[in-house]
Scaffold this motif. Structure first.
Motif, mmCIF file in Angstrom:
data_model
loop_
_atom_site.group_PDB
_atom_site.id
_atom_site.type_symbol
_atom_site.label_atom_id
_atom_site.label_comp_id
_atom_site.label_asym_id
_atom_site.label_seq_id
_atom_site.Cartn_x
_atom_site.Cartn_y
_atom_site.Cartn_z
ATOM 1 N N GLY A 13 23.135 -1.235 32.143
ATOM 2 C CA GLY A 13 24.284 -2.120 32.100
ATOM 3 C C GLY A 13 23.869 -3.522 32.512
ATOM 4 N N ASN A 14 24.848 -4.354 32.873
ATOM 5 C CA ASN A 14 24.547 -5.749 33.176
ATOM 6 C C ASN A 14 24.990 -6.184 34.576
ATOM 7 O OD1 ASN A 14 27.308 -5.900 32.864
ATOM 8 N ND2 ASN A 14 27.225 -6.955 30.895
ATOM 9 N N ASP A 15 25.237 -5.225 35.453
ATOM 10 C CA ASP A 15 25.678 -5.537 36.813
ATOM 11 C C ASP A 15 24.552 -5.199 37.788
ATOM 12 O OD1 ASP A 15 26.838 -5.621 39.375
ATOM 13 O OD2 ASP A 15 28.790 -4.979 38.614
ATOM 14 N N LYS A 16 23.921 -6.215 38.346
ATOM 15 C CA LYS A 16 22.779 -6.005 39.239
ATOM 16 C C LYS A 16 23.166 -5.250 40.507
ATOM 17 C CE LYS A 16 20.170 -9.902 37.487
ATOM 18 N NZ LYS A 16 19.576 -11.201 37.735
ATOM 19 N N VAL A 17 24.416 -5.391 40.940
ATOM 20 C CA VAL A 17 24.880 -4.656 42.130
ATOM 21 C C VAL A 17 24.863 -3.159 41.854
ATOM 22 C CG1 VAL A 17 26.840 -4.267 43.675
ATOM 23 C CG2 VAL A 17 26.259 -6.595 42.973
ATOM 24 N N VAL A 18 25.306 -2.768 40.659
ATOM 25 C CA VAL A 18 25.309 -1.354 40.276
ATOM 26 C C VAL A 18 23.881 -0.808 40.221
ATOM 27 C CG1 VAL A 18 25.837 0.247 38.386
ATOM 28 C CG2 VAL A 18 27.522 -1.482 39.070
ATOM 29 N N VAL A 19 22.973 -1.590 39.660
ATOM 30 C CA VAL A 19 21.569 -1.173 39.579
ATOM 31 C C VAL A 19 21.005 -0.954 40.982
ATOM 32 C CG1 VAL A 19 19.250 -1.874 38.852
ATOM 33 C CG2 VAL A 19 21.211 -2.303 37.351
ATOM 34 N N GLU A 20 21.255 -1.895 41.869
ATOM 35 C CA GLU A 20 20.751 -1.802 43.246
ATOM 36 C C GLU A 20 21.367 -0.618 43.988
ATOM 37 O OE1 GLU A 20 18.868 -2.317 46.835
ATOM 38 O OE2 GLU A 20 18.336 -3.093 44.860
ATOM 39 N N MET A 21 22.671 -0.383 43.802
ATOM 40 C CA MET A 21 23.317 0.749 44.479
ATOM 41 C C MET A 21 22.786 2.077 43.967
ATOM 42 S SD MET A 21 27.249 -0.240 45.316
ATOM 43 C CE MET A 21 27.442 1.195 46.358
ATOM 44 N N SER A 22 22.432 2.137 42.701
ATOM 45 C CA SER A 22 21.857 3.360 42.145
ATOM 46 C C SER A 22 20.536 3.665 42.832
ATOM 47 C CB SER A 22 21.665 3.217 40.636
ATOM 48 O OG SER A 22 22.896 2.976 40.004
ATOM 49 N N TYR A 23 19.701 2.653 42.966
ATOM 50 C CA TYR A 23 18.427 2.818 43.676
ATOM 51 C C TYR A 23 18.676 3.209 45.130
ATOM 52 C CZ TYR A 23 13.759 1.824 45.492
ATOM 53 O OH TYR A 23 12.526 1.932 46.093
ATOM 54 N N GLN A 24 19.621 2.548 45.768
ATOM 55 C CA GLN A 24 19.926 2.829 47.177
ATOM 56 C C GLN A 24 20.405 4.272 47.375
ATOM 57 O OE1 GLN A 24 19.440 1.093 50.041
ATOM 58 N NE2 GLN A 24 18.302 -0.292 48.702
ATOM 59 N N LEU A 25 21.191 4.780 46.440
ATOM 60 C CA LEU A 25 21.652 6.160 46.563
ATOM 61 C C LEU A 25 20.457 7.105 46.570
ATOM 62 C CD1 LEU A 25 23.852 8.304 46.732
ATOM 63 C CD2 LEU A 25 23.956 8.273 44.219
ATOM 64 N N GLY A 26 19.520 6.912 45.657
ATOM 65 C CA GLY A 26 18.316 7.741 45.647
ATOM 66 C C GLY A 26 17.545 7.646 46.947
ATOM 67 N N ASP A 167 33.010 3.032 48.119
ATOM 68 C CA ASP A 167 32.205 1.980 47.509
ATOM 69 C C ASP A 167 30.877 1.787 48.224
ATOM 70 O OD1 ASP A 167 33.225 0.822 49.793
ATOM 71 O OD2 ASP A 167 34.154 -0.885 48.783
ATOM 72 N N THR A 168 30.540 2.713 49.135
ATOM 73 C CA THR A 168 29.230 2.695 49.789
ATOM 74 C C THR A 168 28.602 4.080 49.712
ATOM 75 O OG1 THR A 168 30.003 3.303 52.005
ATOM 76 C CG2 THR A 168 30.044 0.947 51.428
ATOM 77 N N CYS A 169 27.291 4.110 49.652
ATOM 78 C CA CYS A 169 26.570 5.393 49.591
ATOM 79 C C CYS A 169 26.840 6.231 50.839
ATOM 80 C CB CYS A 169 25.069 5.156 49.452
ATOM 81 S SG CYS A 169 24.579 4.250 47.977
ATOM 82 N N MET A 170 26.686 5.618 52.008
ATOM 83 C CA MET A 170 26.857 6.363 53.257
ATOM 84 C C MET A 170 28.291 6.826 53.443
ATOM 85 S SD MET A 170 23.975 6.914 54.612
ATOM 86 C CE MET A 170 24.524 7.544 56.191
ATOM 87 N N GLY A 171 29.253 5.985 53.077
ATOM 88 C CA GLY A 171 30.655 6.374 53.188
ATOM 89 C C GLY A 171 30.976 7.584 52.329
ATOM 90 N N LEU A 172 30.456 7.584 51.099
ATOM 91 C CA LEU A 172 30.715 8.709 50.199
ATOM 92 C C LEU A 172 30.027 9.972 50.706
ATOM 93 C CD1 LEU A 172 32.023 9.768 47.655
ATOM 94 C CD2 LEU A 172 30.012 9.020 46.374
ATOM 95 N N LEU A 173 28.788 9.873 51.141
ATOM 96 C CA LEU A 173 28.076 11.049 51.641
ATOM 97 C C LEU A 173 28.754 11.617 52.888
ATOM 98 C CD1 LEU A 173 24.402 9.942 51.025
ATOM 99 C CD2 LEU A 173 25.635 11.778 49.845
ATOM 100 N N THR A 174 29.280 10.763 53.749
ATOM 101 C CA THR A 174 30.003 11.230 54.926
ATOM 102 C C THR A 174 31.238 12.018 54.514
ATOM 103 O OG1 THR A 174 29.210 9.386 56.269
ATOM 104 C CG2 THR A 174 31.214 10.493 57.025
ATOM 105 N N GLN A 175 31.984 11.503 53.529
ATOM 106 C CA GLN A 175 33.152 12.233 53.020
ATOM 107 C C GLN A 175 32.744 13.583 52.444
ATOM 108 O OE1 GLN A 175 36.240 10.343 50.595
ATOM 109 N NE2 GLN A 175 35.191 8.392 50.949
ATOM 110 N N MET A 176 31.650 13.596 51.708
ATOM 111 C CA MET A 176 31.209 14.835 51.066
ATOM 112 C C MET A 176 30.774 15.870 52.098
ATOM 113 S SD MET A 176 29.252 13.298 47.723
ATOM 114 C CE MET A 176 29.002 14.885 46.907
ATOM 115 N N GLU A 177 30.105 15.414 53.152
ATOM 116 C CA GLU A 177 29.628 16.338 54.185
ATOM 117 C C GLU A 177 30.779 16.978 54.946
ATOM 118 O OE1 GLU A 177 27.003 13.697 56.258
ATOM 119 O OE2 GLU A 177 25.370 14.004 54.819
ATOM 120 N N SER A 178 31.909 16.288 55.058
ATOM 121 C CA SER A 178 33.045 16.825 55.807
ATOM 122 C C SER A 178 34.147 17.369 54.893
ATOM 123 C CB SER A 178 33.619 15.751 56.737
ATOM 124 O OG SER A 178 34.078 14.642 55.992
ATOM 125 N N TYR A 179 33.865 17.480 53.598
ATOM 126 C CA TYR A 179 34.862 17.914 52.620
ATOM 127 C C TYR A 179 35.345 19.338 52.888
ATOM 128 C CZ TYR A 179 36.876 19.254 48.106
ATOM 129 O OH TYR A 179 37.711 19.708 47.117
#
Length: 193
Positions: A13-26, A167-179
Motif C-alpha cells: 500500500g502507500n501508508d508508511k505508518v501501516v508498513v512500519e506497524m506491520s514490521y513492529q507487530l512481527g 491501534d497499537t500492537c501491545m494494546g491489541l496483544l494485551t486484549q487478546m491475552e485477557s480475552y
C-alpha cells in the motif's frame, strides 16, 4: 498464546505508518516468544511482518497455496514453509496452528479471511481471540459499518464485541491475552431486538 496467525496484504500500500506497524507487530511477537503464522510471502505487508519477526529471532511459519507460489513469491528465510492445495486449506492450516488471529490492513483476501474467522467464532466453532490492528485508522470505516449492523438488528452487540480492536500492537496483544470467549447463540430472535 504460543502462536498467532496474521492476515494482511500481499502489497504494502502507500501508508508508511501501516508498513512500519506491520514490521513492529512481527518484532513484538518475536520478543514475546509468540510464533507468527502467516501467508508465506516475502512481499508486501506479509513480508514486513515476517521480517520483523525474523530480524528479532522469532519463529515464522508460512502457509501458501501452490498456485500462489509464483505470484506472492515465497519468503525463503522463514522457519517453515507449508504448501497447501488451495485458499481454504491455507485458512484451515493457519487456524489450526494458531491460538489467536490478527488482521492488519489488506484487501479483499484479508477481509475474507478475517470475516471467515469471526464467523467461525460466532458459530461457536472456536474460541480464539480475533483482533484488528487498526494501523493509522485503516479500519475506521469498517468499524462504523459493523456498529451500523448492530444498530439495524442484524448483528448482536455481544458478537460485534468478539472482534477486538486497538491501534497499537501491545494494546491489541494485551486484549487478546485477557480475552474471555462470549458464549451466546448466534441467531437474533425478534423479541431480542
Amino acid at each position: 498464546m504460543k502462536s498467532i496467525s496474521v492476515f494482511c496484504g500481499s502489497s504494502e500500500g502507500n501508508d508508511k505508518v501501516v508498513v512500519e506497524m506491520s514490521y513492529q507487530l512481527g518484532k513484538i511477537l518475536a520478543q514475546k516468544n509468540i510464533a507468527l503464522v502467516y501467508g508465506g510471502s516475502r512481499l508486501g505487508l506479509m513480508g514486513q511482518v515476517a521480517n520483523g519477526a525474523l530480524d528479532h529471532q522469532g519463529k515464522v511459519i508460512g502457509i501458501i497455496p501452490d498456485f500462489l507460489k509464483s505470484k506472492e513469491i515465497c519468503h525463503m528465510e522463514i522457519s517453515e514453509l507449508i504448501t497447501v492445495k488451495n485458499m481454504h486449506q491455507r485458512k484451515m492450516q493457519m487456524h489450526e496452528l494458531s491460538d489467536g488471529i490478527i488482521a492488519l490492513p489488506g484487501g479483499f483476501g484479508t477481509l475474507e479471511e478475517l470475516f471467515e474467522m469471526i464467523t467461525w467464532a460466532q458459530l461457536g466453532l472456536h474460541q480464539k481471540p480475533i483482533g484488528i490492528l487498526n494501523a493509522n485508522g485503516f479500519y475506521n470505516d469498517l468499524l462504523i459499518f459493523l456498529d451500523s449492523m448492530v444498530d439495524k438488528g442484524l448483528l448482536k452487540f455481544e458478537n460485534r464485541n468478539m472482534l477486538l480492536v486497538d491501534d497499537t500492537c501491545m494494546g491489541l496483544l494485551t486484549q487478546m491475552e485477557s480475552y474471555q470467549p462470549i458464549l451466546t447463540p448466534k441467531w437474533i430472535k425478534k423479541e431480542q431486538t
